[in-house]
Design an enzyme around this catalytic site. Structure first.
Site, PDB file in Angstrom:
ATOM      1  N   ASN A   9       0.855  -1.224  -0.073  1.00 44.49           N
ATOM      2  CA  ASN A   9      -0.085   0.133  -0.011  1.00 44.49           C
ATOM      3  C   ASN A   9       0.829   1.161   0.072  1.00 44.49           C
ATOM      4  OD1 ASN A   9      -1.756   2.003   0.635  1.00 44.49           O
ATOM      5  ND2 ASN A   9      -2.035   1.360   2.572  1.00 44.49           N
ATOM      6  N   LYS A  11       0.138   4.178  -0.186  1.00 47.93           N
ATOM      7  CA  LYS A  11      -0.512   5.427   0.334  1.00 47.93           C
ATOM      8  C   LYS A  11      -0.610   6.631  -0.828  1.00 47.93           C
ATOM      9  CE  LYS A  11      -0.220   3.271   4.686  1.00 47.93           C
ATOM     10  NZ  LYS A  11      -0.086   3.436   6.371  1.00 47.93           N
ATOM     11  N   HIS A  95      -9.654   1.146   5.003  1.00 47.59           N
ATOM     12  CA  HIS A  95      -8.450   1.345   5.666  1.00 47.59           C
ATOM     13  C   HIS A  95      -8.656   2.343   6.872  1.00 47.59           C
ATOM     14  CE1 HIS A  95      -4.350   2.669   6.533  1.00 47.59           C
ATOM     15  NE2 HIS A  95      -3.775   1.380   6.164  1.00 47.59           N
ATOM     16  N   GLU A  97      -6.962   4.832   8.149  1.00 48.42           N
ATOM     17  CA  GLU A  97      -6.660   6.076   7.593  1.00 48.42           C
ATOM     18  C   GLU A  97      -7.828   6.796   6.871  1.00 48.42           C
ATOM     19  OE1 GLU A  97      -2.785   5.378   5.586  1.00 48.42           O
ATOM     20  OE2 GLU A  97      -1.872   5.014   7.385  1.00 48.42           O
ATOM     21  N   GLU A 167      -5.555  -5.125  10.788  1.00 47.83           N
ATOM     22  CA  GLU A 167      -4.555  -3.911  11.047  1.00 47.83           C
ATOM     23  C   GLU A 167      -5.000  -3.090  12.165  1.00 47.83           C
ATOM     24  OE1 GLU A 167      -2.515  -2.625   7.013  1.00 47.83           O
ATOM     25  OE2 GLU A 167      -4.196  -1.338   7.422  1.00 47.83           O
ATOM     26  N   GLY A 173       2.163   2.045  10.824  1.00 48.03           N
ATOM     27  CA  GLY A 173       3.184   3.187  10.718  1.00 48.03           C
ATOM     28  C   GLY A 173       4.076   3.554  11.955  1.00 48.03           C
ATOM     29  N   SER A 213       3.130  -2.132  10.496  1.00 43.24           N
ATOM     30  CA  SER A 213       4.619  -2.059  10.767  1.00 43.24           C
ATOM     31  C   SER A 213       5.167  -3.540  10.377  1.00 43.24           C
ATOM     32  CB  SER A 213       4.881  -1.787  12.254  1.00 43.24           C
ATOM     33  OG  SER A 213       4.711  -0.529  12.272  1.00 43.24           O
TER      34      SER A 213
END
Ligand code: PGA
Length: 258
Positions: A9, A11, A95, A97, A167, A173, A213
């Site tokens: 991904n 991003k 996701h 985010e 996730e 991250g 991560s």
């Protein structure tokens, strides 16, 4: 049989030119890798650049999001049909985010999963708890809710095209990956919840990935868990050597499991 799936991904990184160079480099490194399906998810604006680089080379193209309608007055949005026309086979949906920064709700995530399946796409549904939810002992409850709401209205026959990525939000991250054992436990909860909706056979065909991560160092420990059918990789997917190490972490021995 669940073929292991390794998804990068990217991003909001890469111009079209950077993306095609990155894809070519990844392709070069992973040439002849068998037994693992590798998927690249560049930003919308780089899909057209990456598609031709990886087409017919054993890698697949994914988008990072889609709109739930087929077409219409939705400024800035992209439909499943547009993604299919660009050669996308997969699409990441829900996701954290998108949930956190764009206010995406479980209901919208459900509509997006349905839209992807209505078209010819393979949704990668993302679920995962926040740190405070885990601390409060609400892991099960949160994941079950996210899975249930996202799968509303989905027929068992569609399960073949569905993947779910676990996730944990606190692992994304942060350099703080979940312990593979904890991930495996969450994957079991997810699979049982899918089973409630779609039945045992369909549930058994859904690939459940871990994300958060993932690195070349910790990937072998995830690949060693039979509950983990692959990984969704953010930061490390932009670094060809790291992504190569993740894709070569031992997944190929997994075919035949499940
Ligand atoms: P990360 O991101 O690998 O950089 O933690 C994972 C993701 O957001 O899918």
């Amino acid at each position: 049989m669940r073929i292991p799936l390794v998804v990068g991904n990217w991003k909001m990184f890469t111009t079209p030119r950077e993306a095609s160079e990155l894809a070519a480099e990844i392709l070069r490194r992973l040439d002849l890798l068998a037994g693992v399906e590798v998927v690249l998810a560049p930003p919308f604006t780089s899909l057209a650049a990456v598609g031709p680089v990886i087409r017919d080379k054993g890698m697949e193209l994914a988008a990072q999001d889609l709109h739930w309608e087929d077409r219409g007055a939705f400024t800035g949005a992209i439909s499943h049909g547009m993604l299919e026309a660009l050669g996308c086979r997969y699409v990441i949906v829900g996701h954290s985010e998108r949930r956190r920064h764009f206010g995406e709700t479980d209901h919208q995530v459900n509509l997006k999963v349905l839209a992807a399946l209505r078209g010819g796409l393979r949704p990668i549904l993302c679920v995962g708890e926040e740190e405070r939810e885990r601390a409060a002992g609400r892991l099960r409850q949160v994941i079950r809710r996210q899975v249930s709401e996202a799968l509303e209205g989905i027929a068992p026959g569609m399960a073949q095209r569905l993947s779910v990525a676990y996730e944990p939000v606190w692992a994304i991250g942060t350099g703080k990956a979940a312990h593979p054992e904890d991930a495996a436990e969450a994957h079991e909860i997810i699979r049982r919840q899918i089973e409630k909706h779609l039945g045992r056979t369909a549930s058994g065909s859904v690939r459940i990935l871990y994300g958060g991560s993932v690195t070349g160092e910790n990937a072998p420990a995830f690949a060693a868990r039979s509950e983990v059918d692959g990984v969704l990789v953010g930061g490390a997917s932009l670094k060809p050597a790291d992504f190569e190490a993740i894709a070569r972490a031992g997944w190929e021995g997994r075919i035949g499991a499940g």
